[in-house]
Design an enzyme around this catalytic site. Sequence first.
Site, PDB file in Angstrom:
ATOM      1  CG  ASP A 188      -1.797  -1.210   1.321  1.00 43.26           C
ATOM      2  OD1 ASP A 188      -2.261  -1.672   0.276  1.00 43.26           O
ATOM      3  OD2 ASP A 188      -1.969  -1.723   2.439  1.00 43.26           O
TER       4      ASP A 188
ATOM      5  CE  LYS B 230       3.351  -2.416  -4.424  1.00 39.78           C
ATOM      6  NZ  LYS B 230       2.953  -2.222  -3.036  1.00 39.78           N
TER       7      LYS B 230
ATOM      8  N   GLY C  55      -3.946  -4.522  -4.507  1.00 41.75           N
ATOM      9  CA  GLY C  55      -4.931  -3.546  -4.958  1.00 41.75           C
ATOM     10  C   GLY C  55      -4.205  -2.259  -5.310  1.00 41.75           C
ATOM     11  CG  HIS C  56      -1.053  -2.180  -7.402  1.00 42.64           C
ATOM     12  ND1 HIS C  56      -0.212  -2.967  -8.130  1.00 42.64           N
ATOM     13  CD2 HIS C  56      -0.730  -2.400  -6.111  1.00 42.64           C
ATOM     14  CE1 HIS C  56       0.568  -3.643  -7.306  1.00 42.64           C
ATOM     15  NE2 HIS C  56       0.270  -3.318  -6.079  1.00 42.64           N
TER      16      HIS C  56
ATOM     17  CD  GLN D  89       1.044  -8.980  -2.234  1.00 47.12           C
ATOM     18  OE1 GLN D  89       1.845  -9.706  -2.791  1.00 47.12           O
ATOM     19  NE2 GLN D  89      -0.141  -8.748  -2.731  1.00 47.12           N
TER      20      GLN D  89
END
Length: 426
Positions: free
Chosen positions: A14, A17, A41-42, A220
């Site tokens: 988080d 990225k 989750g990007h 991650q």
Amino acid sequence: MSNKLVILGAQWGDEGKGKIVDLLSEHFDVSVRYQGGSNAGHTVVINGVKYVMHLLPTGILHPHNVGVIAQGMVVDLKALKEEIEDIESKGNRILHKLYISDRAHVVMPYHKLLDKLLERKNGIGTTLRGIGPAYMFKFMRKGIRMVDLFDQKVFEKKMEENIEFVKDIAEKVFGEKFEIDTRYIEEEVVRPFEFFKDRVIDTAKWLRENTKSVIFEGAQGTLLDIDMGTYPYVTSSNSSALGLANGTGFSPKYFKDAKIYGVAKAYLTRVGGGPFPTELHGEEAEKLRERGGEYGATTGRPRRVGWLDLVALKHAVDVNALDGIILTKLDVLDGYPEIKVCVAYEYNGKIYRDFPASLEVLENCKPIYETLPGWKESTKGLTDASKLPANAKRYLRFIEDYIGVPIVMLSTGPQRHEYIFLKEIV
Ligand code: IMP
């Protein structure tokens, strides 16, 4: 710019990225995800349209960029189909320029069920996306790979064996009745596979033969790496640079001239359980969480928040041999009269400057802080380094001096144009 760029998380995920990769991948022909799955989750905002990428490499959003889901990933087929459909419904055609490894493992519905059961017993706060069990099956040599889905007999035989095994665990270990409706497998696995089976190839070979320039997108972060992170409070893959070779199928030799940058927040967050020496609680935590909008992109969970931990960040620099740091969310610290930074840990009278392997130390150590003066001015949306407040510059210099590599770029807001290059990224 180097024709091989690696962007990965330098903290517990988080770090922001998605936006960075979106920006930098414009200069690359190919973008590759090489580990993890839909636990990631990007978030990217392009022309006001928000995309949340879970399985796809973010770079694929650029019209010229080919995306690769490489062999180190574990793929939830239904989630992937939905992700592709969601992006295409926003007018961005991507399926025709996506390749999926025939060696990637499939996250099966019973992996998600097992994730839930395992979480009930000494859970570590996973995303419940079946990631741990999918890797567990891979390393037990019982996993189902993409290639198996081309042969119904092979697929069904493996699946039946898997189901027997899961049934045994569910009933004998957890005392839970376990039944799985095969229509469910049809809906979650078989039908979604039909949607993109033409895109499934030997991606390692394709990459070796076709790639001119490539960006590798870590998911991650280094502190969640199965080997180098805060074990056992980690994810089940090598989310540091250590995962590059096995995750893509490239020999380590291939990466010797790659540039590797770690993305880090100007403070620190983590979701799920596990040690967090600089964690804040109560009102202080609430303030930072609200200012930073720290709620999970995948699960919506409120993130734990704390001060920047330079012992942990230096660990990420060393593990990944980082060429530099890309710092995000500096603006969240605007207006703080003072900013704390952790420079060592103390445990049982001993001072630790190197990130310890011991969970006992990490869980019970006391952070030793330096306190730096804050700044009143807003850094939000700044695009010019000379406009950075003097104390913000001082904060950046302090970080660089400690970790020994430069901060090459700053992200100053969620929009694509909100950034400052401090050094050339080559
Ligand atoms: P899993 O990857 O779902 O097995 O979860 C293992 C640990 O990694 C948990 O603490 C999760 O919260 C954390 N985690 C997994 N993926 C991400 C991510 O993309 N960002 C932040 N934390 C993550």
